[in-house]
Design a protein around this motif. Structure first.
Motif, PDB file in Angstrom:
ATOM      1  N   SER A   9      50.328  16.434  63.277  1.00 38.91           N
ATOM      2  CA  SER A   9      49.188  16.148  62.405  1.00 38.91           C
ATOM      3  C   SER A   9      49.590  15.073  61.412  1.00 38.91           C
ATOM      4  CB  SER A   9      48.749  17.406  61.655  1.00 38.91           C
ATOM      5  OG  SER A   9      48.310  18.396  62.549  1.00 38.91           O
ATOM      6  N   ILE A  10      48.803  14.012  61.367  1.00 37.48           N
ATOM      7  CA  ILE A  10      49.033  12.940  60.393  1.00 37.48           C
ATOM      8  C   ILE A  10      47.863  12.938  59.426  1.00 37.48           C
ATOM      9  CG2 ILE A  10      49.341  10.464  60.041  1.00 37.48           C
ATOM     10  CD1 ILE A  10      50.498  10.400  62.932  1.00 37.48           C
ATOM     11  N   ILE A  11      48.182  13.005  58.144  1.00 36.72           N
ATOM     12  CA  ILE A  11      47.178  13.067  57.092  1.00 36.72           C
ATOM     13  C   ILE A  11      47.120  11.711  56.396  1.00 36.72           C
ATOM     14  CG2 ILE A  11      46.460  14.267  54.980  1.00 36.72           C
ATOM     15  CD1 ILE A  11      46.738  16.026  57.622  1.00 36.72           C
ATOM     16  N   THR A  12      45.903  11.189  56.241  1.00 34.62           N
ATOM     17  CA  THR A  12      45.697   9.925  55.526  1.00 34.62           C
ATOM     18  C   THR A  12      44.664  10.144  54.426  1.00 34.62           C
ATOM     19  OG1 THR A  12      46.209   8.586  57.477  1.00 34.62           O
ATOM     20  CG2 THR A  12      44.929   7.526  55.747  1.00 34.62           C
ATOM     21  N   PRO A  13      45.104  10.132  53.158  1.00 34.31           N
ATOM     22  CA  PRO A  13      44.127  10.180  52.067  1.00 34.31           C
ATOM     23  C   PRO A  13      43.471   8.802  51.940  1.00 34.31           C
ATOM     24  CG  PRO A  13      46.339   9.957  51.185  1.00 34.31           C
ATOM     25  CD  PRO A  13      46.472  10.077  52.678  1.00 34.31           C
ATOM     26  N   SER A  14      42.190   8.796  51.572  1.00 36.50           N
ATOM     27  CA  SER A  14      41.470   7.529  51.557  1.00 36.50           C
ATOM     28  C   SER A  14      40.373   7.535  50.503  1.00 36.50           C
ATOM     29  CB  SER A  14      40.844   7.301  52.940  1.00 36.50           C
ATOM     30  OG  SER A  14      40.003   6.187  52.938  1.00 36.50           O
ATOM     31  N   LEU A  15      40.163   6.373  49.909  1.00 35.81           N
ATOM     32  CA  LEU A  15      39.007   6.141  49.034  1.00 35.81           C
ATOM     33  C   LEU A  15      38.741   4.648  49.012  1.00 35.81           C
ATOM     34  CD1 LEU A  15      36.837   7.200  47.128  1.00 35.81           C
ATOM     35  CD2 LEU A  15      38.466   6.890  45.250  1.00 35.81           C
ATOM     36  N   ASN A  16      37.596   4.253  49.542  1.00 36.08           N
ATOM     37  CA  ASN A  16      37.192   2.845  49.604  1.00 36.08           C
ATOM     38  C   ASN A  16      38.311   1.968  50.168  1.00 36.08           C
ATOM     39  OD1 ASN A  16      34.575   3.298  48.609  1.00 36.08           O
ATOM     40  ND2 ASN A  16      35.339   3.327  46.517  1.00 36.08           N
ATOM     41  N   ASP A  19      38.814  11.749  53.034  1.00 34.65           N
ATOM     42  CA  ASP A  19      38.175  10.704  52.229  1.00 34.65           C
ATOM     43  C   ASP A  19      37.540  11.291  50.974  1.00 34.65           C
ATOM     44  OD1 ASP A  19      37.281   7.772  52.245  1.00 34.65           O
ATOM     45  OD2 ASP A  19      35.431   8.892  51.818  1.00 34.65           O
ATOM     46  N   GLY A  20      37.812  10.651  49.864  1.00 33.94           N
ATOM     47  CA  GLY A  20      37.343  11.122  48.564  1.00 33.94           C
ATOM     48  C   GLY A  20      35.956  10.672  48.173  1.00 33.94           C
ATOM     49  N   GLY A  21      35.153  10.185  49.140  1.00 27.78           N
ATOM     50  CA  GLY A  21      33.780   9.768  48.820  1.00 27.78           C
ATOM     51  C   GLY A  21      33.595   8.262  48.846  1.00 27.78           C
ATOM     52  N   SER A  22      34.178   7.605  49.813  1.00 30.58           N
ATOM     53  CA  SER A  22      34.084   6.139  49.914  1.00 30.58           C
ATOM     54  C   SER A  22      32.639   5.676  49.989  1.00 30.58           C
ATOM     55  CB  SER A  22      34.831   5.646  51.163  1.00 30.58           C
ATOM     56  OG  SER A  22      36.213   5.843  51.020  1.00 30.58           O
ATOM     57  N   VAL A  58      37.269  13.471  57.323  1.00 28.84           N
ATOM     58  CA  VAL A  58      36.862  14.674  56.603  1.00 28.84           C
ATOM     59  C   VAL A  58      36.479  14.210  55.214  1.00 28.84           C
ATOM     60  CG1 VAL A  58      37.587  16.924  55.723  1.00 28.84           C
ATOM     61  CG2 VAL A  58      38.470  16.104  57.928  1.00 28.84           C
ATOM     62  N   SER A  59      35.214  14.342  54.870  1.00 36.88           N
ATOM     63  CA  SER A  59      34.720  13.855  53.587  1.00 36.88           C
ATOM     64  C   SER A  59      34.816  14.953  52.533  1.00 36.88           C
ATOM     65  CB  SER A  59      33.269  13.390  53.741  1.00 36.88           C
ATOM     66  OG  SER A  59      32.823  12.846  52.523  1.00 36.88           O
ATOM     67  N   LEU A  60      35.567  14.663  51.477  1.00 34.52           N
ATOM     68  CA  LEU A  60      35.723  15.585  50.357  1.00 34.52           C
ATOM     69  C   LEU A  60      35.539  14.795  49.064  1.00 34.52           C
ATOM     70  CD1 LEU A  60      38.848  17.593  51.602  1.00 34.52           C
ATOM     71  CD2 LEU A  60      36.465  18.357  51.594  1.00 34.52           C
ATOM     72  N   PRO A  61      34.288  14.459  48.733  1.00 37.27           N
ATOM     73  CA  PRO A  61      34.030  13.643  47.547  1.00 37.27           C
ATOM     74  C   PRO A  61      34.662  14.219  46.297  1.00 37.27           C
ATOM     75  CG  PRO A  61      32.031  13.921  48.822  1.00 37.27           C
ATOM     76  CD  PRO A  61      33.061  14.851  49.416  1.00 37.27           C
ATOM     77  N   GLY A  62      35.221  13.317  45.503  1.00 35.00           N
ATOM     78  CA  GLY A  62      35.809  13.702  44.233  1.00 35.00           C
ATOM     79  C   GLY A  62      37.267  14.125  44.305  1.00 35.00           C
ATOM     80  N   LYS A  63      37.842  14.194  45.501  1.00 35.92           N
ATOM     81  CA  LYS A  63      39.243  14.586  45.621  1.00 35.92           C
ATOM     82  C   LYS A  63      40.149  13.389  45.327  1.00 35.92           C
ATOM     83  CE  LYS A  63      38.890  18.858  47.239  1.00 35.92           C
ATOM     84  NZ  LYS A  63      39.442  20.019  46.590  1.00 35.92           N
ATOM     85  N   ASN A  64      41.171  13.598  44.532  1.00 37.75           N
ATOM     86  CA  ASN A  64      42.156  12.537  44.320  1.00 37.75           C
ATOM     87  C   ASN A  64      43.159  12.547  45.465  1.00 37.75           C
ATOM     88  OD1 ASN A  64      44.165  14.486  43.806  1.00 37.75           O
ATOM     89  ND2 ASN A  64      43.817  14.418  41.600  1.00 37.75           N
ATOM     90  N   GLN A  65      44.095  11.610  45.445  1.00 30.51           N
ATOM     91  CA  GLN A  65      45.034  11.468  46.551  1.00 30.51           C
ATOM     92  C   GLN A  65      45.845  12.740  46.785  1.00 30.51           C
ATOM     93  OE1 GLN A  65      48.097   8.485  46.128  1.00 30.51           O
ATOM     94  NE2 GLN A  65      48.475   8.444  48.315  1.00 30.51           N
ATOM     95  N   SER A  66      46.403  13.312  45.753  1.00 29.84           N
ATOM     96  CA  SER A  66      47.221  14.520  45.913  1.00 29.84           C
ATOM     97  C   SER A  66      46.405  15.672  46.478  1.00 29.84           C
ATOM     98  CB  SER A  66      47.828  14.937  44.571  1.00 29.84           C
ATOM     99  OG  SER A  66      48.694  13.935  44.103  1.00 29.84           O
ATOM    100  N   ALA A  67      45.203  15.871  45.957  1.00 28.29           N
ATOM    101  CA  ALA A  67      44.339  16.941  46.452  1.00 28.29           C
ATOM    102  C   ALA A  67      43.961  16.696  47.908  1.00 28.29           C
ATOM    103  CB  ALA A  67      43.088  17.063  45.586  1.00 28.29           C
ATOM    104  N   ALA A  68      43.729  15.439  48.264  1.00 32.20           N
ATOM    105  CA  ALA A  68      43.375  15.105  49.651  1.00 32.20           C
ATOM    106  C   ALA A  68      44.533  15.413  50.597  1.00 32.20           C
ATOM    107  CB  ALA A  68      42.974  13.636  49.753  1.00 32.20           C
ATOM    108  N   VAL A  69      45.740  15.040  50.210  1.00 36.37           N
ATOM    109  CA  VAL A  69      46.907  15.325  51.052  1.00 36.37           C
ATOM    110  C   VAL A  69      47.096  16.831  51.196  1.00 36.37           C
ATOM    111  CG1 VAL A  69      49.429  15.125  51.230  1.00 36.37           C
ATOM    112  CG2 VAL A  69      48.059  13.144  50.566  1.00 36.37           C
TER     113      VAL A  69
END
Length: 169
Positions: free
Chosen positions: A7-14, A40-43, A61-72
């Protein structure tokens, strides 16, 4: 014996400007069993469309409002693999054998909770600007500074899961 799922996790925002290279570097891996979760934090740009271009290998996976650490952390909770990687949306795997090499190193070192490698730093045009040979692990070195390049880390799922109990000293 089947190949273990990675599993590879990529946090993302815009991340529209950089994420296609990240996605491509995962899509071309020679290892067949990869689950790629882009958290994704809501791009509001074209990030979602870029990820869709690489479906089904990559999943948004869209999770608006999540910062990078929370996304990971959320990605690690959702992941189904027995080995985890973390690749930011402006990072990439430098060759198509990265995952295969990481799994080989983990299978040769069964007592190791993780493996990591050297890092190549590039600019926005893809030109190499620096190469760093990562030193061998040392607790004393780690106590002084974080020397392990995050995009090179592959960790066993039992170590990476954030729902594990831990004790603070």
């Amino acid at each position: 014996m089947p190949n273990p799922l990675v599993s590879i996790i990529t946090p993302s925002l815009n991340s529209e400007k950089t994420i296609r290279q990240t996605l491509l570097s995962i899509a071309i891996q020679d290892y067949p069993e990869i689950e790629h979760l882009v958290i994704d934090g809501g791009s509001t740009d074209g990030t979602a469309q870029a990820v869709q271009e690489f479906s089904p290998r990559s999943r948004l996976v869209s999770l608006p409002g999540k910062n990078q650490s929370a996304a990971v952390n959320e990605g690690f909770r959702m992941a189904r693999g027995s080995v985890f990687g973390w690749l930011n949306s402006d990072d990439l795997y430098f060759d198509r054998h990265v995952v295969t090499h990481a799994l080989s190193a983990l299978s040769e070192n069964l007592e190791s909770p993780l493996v990591y490698g050297d890092a190549v730093y590039i600019d926005s045009r893809g030109t190499i600007v620096d190469m760093r040979v990562t030193p061998c692990f040392s607790f004393s070195r780690l106590a002084r500074y974080s020397f392990i390049p995050q995009p090179t880390i592959f960790v066993r799922a039992g170590v990476a899961r954030t729902d594990r109990k831990s004790t603070r000293l």
